[in-house]
Write a protein that holds these residues in place. Structure first.
Motif, PDB file in Angstrom:
ATOM      1  N   VAL A  76      -7.056  -3.044  -1.593  1.00 48.52           N
ATOM      2  CA  VAL A  76      -7.482  -2.827  -0.220  1.00 48.52           C
ATOM      3  C   VAL A  76      -8.141  -1.453  -0.197  1.00 48.52           C
ATOM      4  CG1 VAL A  76      -6.713  -2.537   2.163  1.00 48.52           C
ATOM      5  CG2 VAL A  76      -5.586  -4.227   0.683  1.00 48.52           C
ATOM      6  N   VAL A  77      -9.453  -1.416  -0.029  1.00 48.66           N
ATOM      7  CA  VAL A  77     -10.191  -0.149   0.012  1.00 48.66           C
ATOM      8  C   VAL A  77     -10.423   0.198   1.472  1.00 48.66           C
ATOM      9  CG1 VAL A  77     -12.290   1.072  -0.655  1.00 48.66           C
ATOM     10  CG2 VAL A  77     -11.326  -0.667  -2.190  1.00 48.66           C
ATOM     11  N   ASN A  78      -9.891   1.345   1.884  1.00 47.73           N
ATOM     12  CA  ASN A  78      -9.992   1.764   3.279  1.00 47.73           C
ATOM     13  C   ASN A  78     -10.805   3.050   3.379  1.00 47.73           C
ATOM     14  OD1 ASN A  78      -8.369   3.643   5.533  1.00 47.73           O
ATOM     15  ND2 ASN A  78      -8.941   1.598   6.197  1.00 47.73           N
ATOM     16  N   GLU A  90      -4.438   3.537  12.315  1.00 44.89           N
ATOM     17  CA  GLU A  90      -4.177   2.458  11.364  1.00 44.89           C
ATOM     18  C   GLU A  90      -3.507   2.923  10.075  1.00 44.89           C
ATOM     19  OE1 GLU A  90      -7.732   0.414  10.062  1.00 44.89           O
ATOM     20  OE2 GLU A  90      -8.361   2.097   8.848  1.00 44.89           O
ATOM     21  N   THR A  91      -3.567   4.201   9.754  1.00 47.48           N
ATOM     22  CA  THR A  91      -3.031   4.687   8.483  1.00 47.48           C
ATOM     23  C   THR A  91      -1.554   4.367   8.274  1.00 47.48           C
ATOM     24  OG1 THR A  91      -4.751   6.356   8.264  1.00 47.48           O
ATOM     25  CG2 THR A  91      -2.724   6.729   7.023  1.00 47.48           C
ATOM     26  N   PRO A  92      -0.682   4.500   9.273  1.00 46.53           N
ATOM     27  CA  PRO A  92       0.720   4.141   9.028  1.00 46.53           C
ATOM     28  C   PRO A  92       0.895   2.684   8.571  1.00 46.53           C
ATOM     29  CG  PRO A  92       0.572   5.478  11.003  1.00 46.53           C
ATOM     30  CD  PRO A  92      -0.843   5.148  10.596  1.00 46.53           C
ATOM     31  N   ALA A  93       0.097   1.775   9.111  1.00 45.37           N
ATOM     32  CA  ALA A  93       0.181   0.370   8.682  1.00 45.37           C
ATOM     33  C   ALA A  93      -0.270   0.221   7.233  1.00 45.37           C
ATOM     34  CB  ALA A  93      -0.667  -0.518   9.600  1.00 45.37           C
ATOM     35  N   LEU A  94      -1.301   0.954   6.835  1.00 39.30           N
ATOM     36  CA  LEU A  94      -1.774   0.888   5.447  1.00 39.30           C
ATOM     37  C   LEU A  94      -0.732   1.461   4.487  1.00 39.30           C
ATOM     38  CD1 LEU A  94      -5.425   1.918   6.185  1.00 39.30           C
ATOM     39  CD2 LEU A  94      -4.775  -0.214   5.069  1.00 39.30           C
ATOM     40  N   VAL A  95      -0.091   2.537   4.886  1.00 36.21           N
ATOM     41  CA  VAL A  95       0.951   3.146   4.049  1.00 36.21           C
ATOM     42  C   VAL A  95       2.107   2.160   3.863  1.00 36.21           C
ATOM     43  CG1 VAL A  95       2.702   4.972   3.978  1.00 36.21           C
ATOM     44  CG2 VAL A  95       0.336   5.532   4.570  1.00 36.21           C
ATOM     45  N   TYR A  97       2.011  -1.085   4.173  1.00 33.12           N
ATOM     46  CA  TYR A  97       1.541  -2.240   3.405  1.00 33.12           C
ATOM     47  C   TYR A  97       1.481  -1.913   1.912  1.00 33.12           C
ATOM     48  CZ  TYR A  97      -0.924  -6.510   2.338  1.00 33.12           C
ATOM     49  OH  TYR A  97      -1.263  -7.729   1.818  1.00 33.12           O
ATOM     50  N   HIS A  98       0.983  -0.749   1.574  1.00 30.05           N
ATOM     51  CA  HIS A  98       0.906  -0.339   0.174  1.00 30.05           C
ATOM     52  C   HIS A  98       2.307  -0.303  -0.443  1.00 30.05           C
ATOM     53  CE1 HIS A  98      -0.420   1.786  -3.435  1.00 30.05           C
ATOM     54  NE2 HIS A  98       0.638   2.570  -3.261  1.00 30.05           N
ATOM     55  N   GLU A  99       3.248   0.294   0.258  1.00 35.33           N
ATOM     56  CA  GLU A  99       4.621   0.391  -0.261  1.00 35.33           C
ATOM     57  C   GLU A  99       5.242  -0.992  -0.449  1.00 35.33           C
ATOM     58  OE1 GLU A  99       6.200   2.915  -1.514  1.00 35.33           O
ATOM     59  OE2 GLU A  99       4.664   4.358  -1.020  1.00 35.33           O
ATOM     60  N   LYS A 100       4.962  -1.884   0.486  1.00 36.43           N
ATOM     61  CA  LYS A 100       5.533  -3.229   0.431  1.00 36.43           C
ATOM     62  C   LYS A 100       4.914  -4.071  -0.693  1.00 36.43           C
ATOM     63  CE  LYS A 100       4.361  -6.515   3.524  1.00 36.43           C
ATOM     64  NZ  LYS A 100       4.255  -7.209   4.822  1.00 36.43           N
ATOM     65  N   MET A 101       3.625  -3.879  -0.966  1.00 38.51           N
ATOM     66  CA  MET A 101       2.897  -4.790  -1.856  1.00 38.51           C
ATOM     67  C   MET A 101       2.595  -4.241  -3.246  1.00 38.51           C
ATOM     68  SD  MET A 101       2.671  -7.491  -0.026  1.00 38.51           S
ATOM     69  CE  MET A 101       1.486  -8.496  -0.923  1.00 38.51           C
ATOM     70  N   PHE A 123      -4.507  15.526   5.892  1.00 37.15           N
ATOM     71  CA  PHE A 123      -4.313  14.200   6.482  1.00 37.15           C
ATOM     72  C   PHE A 123      -3.368  13.369   5.611  1.00 37.15           C
ATOM     73  CE2 PHE A 123      -5.395   9.761   7.182  1.00 37.15           C
ATOM     74  CZ  PHE A 123      -5.614   9.665   8.551  1.00 37.15           C
ATOM     75  N   ALA A 124      -3.601  13.368   4.310  1.00 32.18           N
ATOM     76  CA  ALA A 124      -2.764  12.597   3.380  1.00 32.18           C
ATOM     77  C   ALA A 124      -1.309  13.068   3.444  1.00 32.18           C
ATOM     78  CB  ALA A 124      -3.307  12.707   1.961  1.00 32.18           C
ATOM     79  N   ARG A 125      -1.106  14.367   3.555  1.00 30.93           N
ATOM     80  CA  ARG A 125       0.268  14.900   3.681  1.00 30.93           C
ATOM     81  C   ARG A 125       0.896  14.483   5.007  1.00 30.93           C
ATOM     82  NH1 ARG A 125      -1.640  19.693   1.163  1.00 30.93           N
ATOM     83  NH2 ARG A 125      -2.047  20.569   3.211  1.00 30.93           N
ATOM     84  N   GLU A 126       0.130  14.599   6.075  1.00 31.58           N
ATOM     85  CA  GLU A 126       0.645  14.266   7.410  1.00 31.58           C
ATOM     86  C   GLU A 126       1.143  12.819   7.477  1.00 31.58           C
ATOM     87  OE1 GLU A 126      -0.985  13.786  12.009  1.00 31.58           O
ATOM     88  OE2 GLU A 126      -2.181  14.918  10.571  1.00 31.58           O
ATOM     89  N   PHE A 127       0.399  11.916   6.844  1.00 31.41           N
ATOM     90  CA  PHE A 127       0.744  10.492   6.910  1.00 31.41           C
ATOM     91  C   PHE A 127       1.497   9.992   5.677  1.00 31.41           C
ATOM     92  CE2 PHE A 127      -2.544  10.882  10.124  1.00 31.41           C
ATOM     93  CZ  PHE A 127      -1.965  10.175  11.165  1.00 31.41           C
ATOM     94  N   HIS A 128       1.858  10.909   4.780  1.00 36.04           N
ATOM     95  CA  HIS A 128       2.619  10.554   3.568  1.00 36.04           C
ATOM     96  C   HIS A 128       1.925   9.424   2.796  1.00 36.04           C
ATOM     97  CE1 HIS A 128       5.760  13.091   5.170  1.00 36.04           C
ATOM     98  NE2 HIS A 128       5.683  12.425   6.304  1.00 36.04           N
ATOM     99  N   MET A 129       0.621   9.576   2.600  1.00 38.13           N
ATOM    100  CA  MET A 129      -0.166   8.557   1.903  1.00 38.13           C
ATOM    101  C   MET A 129       0.201   8.563   0.421  1.00 38.13           C
ATOM    102  SD  MET A 129      -3.835   9.170   3.818  1.00 38.13           S
ATOM    103  CE  MET A 129      -4.782   8.044   2.834  1.00 38.13           C
ATOM    104  N   PRO A 130       0.775   7.459  -0.079  1.00 35.56           N
ATOM    105  CA  PRO A 130       1.184   7.409  -1.483  1.00 35.56           C
ATOM    106  C   PRO A 130       0.056   6.980  -2.427  1.00 35.56           C
ATOM    107  CG  PRO A 130       1.900   5.427  -0.374  1.00 35.56           C
ATOM    108  CD  PRO A 130       1.228   6.290   0.667  1.00 35.56           C
ATOM    109  N   TYR A 131      -1.081   6.617  -1.872  1.00 36.48           N
ATOM    110  CA  TYR A 131      -2.206   6.136  -2.667  1.00 36.48           C
ATOM    111  C   TYR A 131      -3.329   7.175  -2.666  1.00 36.48           C
ATOM    112  CZ  TYR A 131      -3.428   4.672   2.089  1.00 36.48           C
ATOM    113  OH  TYR A 131      -3.660   4.649   3.438  1.00 36.48           O
ATOM    114  N   PRO A 132      -4.153   7.173  -3.711  1.00 34.88           N
ATOM    115  CA  PRO A 132      -5.246   8.152  -3.788  1.00 34.88           C
ATOM    116  C   PRO A 132      -6.435   7.747  -2.919  1.00 34.88           C
ATOM    117  CG  PRO A 132      -5.318   6.730  -5.695  1.00 34.88           C
ATOM    118  CD  PRO A 132      -4.089   6.326  -4.904  1.00 34.88           C
ATOM    119  N   SER A 133      -7.283   8.712  -2.660  1.00 34.64           N
ATOM    120  CA  SER A 133      -8.539   8.467  -1.949  1.00 34.64           C
ATOM    121  C   SER A 133      -9.668   9.149  -2.708  1.00 34.64           C
ATOM    122  CB  SER A 133      -8.483   9.036  -0.530  1.00 34.64           C
ATOM    123  OG  SER A 133      -7.595   8.317   0.283  1.00 34.64           O
ATOM    124  N   VAL A 134     -10.720   8.415  -2.962  1.00 33.15           N
ATOM    125  CA  VAL A 134     -11.923   8.964  -3.579  1.00 33.15           C
ATOM    126  C   VAL A 134     -12.661   9.758  -2.506  1.00 33.15           C
ATOM    127  CG1 VAL A 134     -14.145   8.415  -4.655  1.00 33.15           C
ATOM    128  CG2 VAL A 134     -12.145   6.998  -5.159  1.00 33.15           C
TER     129      VAL A 134
END
Length: 195
Positions: A76-78, A90-95, A97-101, A123-134
């Motif tokens: 899933v590329v966002n 939408e970022t919390p839902a993506l986070v 979903y990533h953790e679940k899948m 932003f990544a820290r604020e939302f605890h994004m576990p996935y990278p972003s290009v």
């Protein structure tokens, strides 16, 4: 006297061709195998999926990131930016979903449009994004997407790349988990999502 009949027959032939084209391929200009939902989603039949460009770059911490590293997985590329309010929603839902899948062969990969790595990192820290972003501040990767898969230049945009590296589904604008699950299911099944 037979000349007035020629323009009428030509117009009739054009109308029939347009009606047949719409009934076979959707709306005029929609490529074969592309299906636009009323909610703005696009799913693409397996036989018609274009290759996704290999998103290559650095993340906000200077680490290399490449879409090809996820070969064999559904990705899933966002595309997002820290200044984009719908992206924030939408970022919390993506986070989640990533953790679940992530252990089921589905991962999220960000495509960040910020002009500053610091803004992306915050932003990544604020939302605890576990996935990278290009990092893609100039939109080079965004603009390299195959023709017809996006109908907007705005953010956020999400596309689902199937396990063979092909664009299977897209949506412009914020999405919820239900829409995301439907697009991923369509990508994994090789057929358009139920509408």
């Amino acid at each position: 006297m037979k000349r007035p009949l020629v323009p009428f027959l030509a117009a009739l032939a054009c109308a029939v061709a347009l009606i047949v084209g719409i009934s076979i391929g959707g709306s005029p200009g929609t490529p074969a195998g592309f299906h636009r939902g009323k909610d703005g989603t696009l799913t693409i039949d397996s036989a018609h999926r274009p290759a996704a460009p290999d998103l290559i770059g650095m993340d906000a911490d200077g680490r290399p990131v490449r879409l090809a590293d996820y070969a064999g997985k559904t990705v899933v590329v966002n595309a997002w930016a820290s200044w984009c309010e719908p992206c924030r929603k939408e970022t919390p839902a993506l986070v989640r979903y990533h953790e679940k899948m992530k252990d089921r062969g589905v991962v999220v990969l960000g495509l960040n449009r910020d002009g500053s790595a610091n803004a992306a990192r915050a932003f990544a820290r604020e939302f605890h994004m576990p996935y990278p972003s290009v990092l893609d501040p100039g939109g080079k990767h965004f603009l390299s997407l195959p023709k017809g898969v996006l109908n907007t230049q705005g953010l956020p945009v999400t596309l689902v790349v199937d396990e063979r590296g092909r664009v299977a589904a897209t949506v412009s604008g914020p999405l919820g988990e239900g829409t995301l699950e439907g697009l991923v299911a369509a990508a994994r099944a090789g057929s358009p999502a139920a509408r």
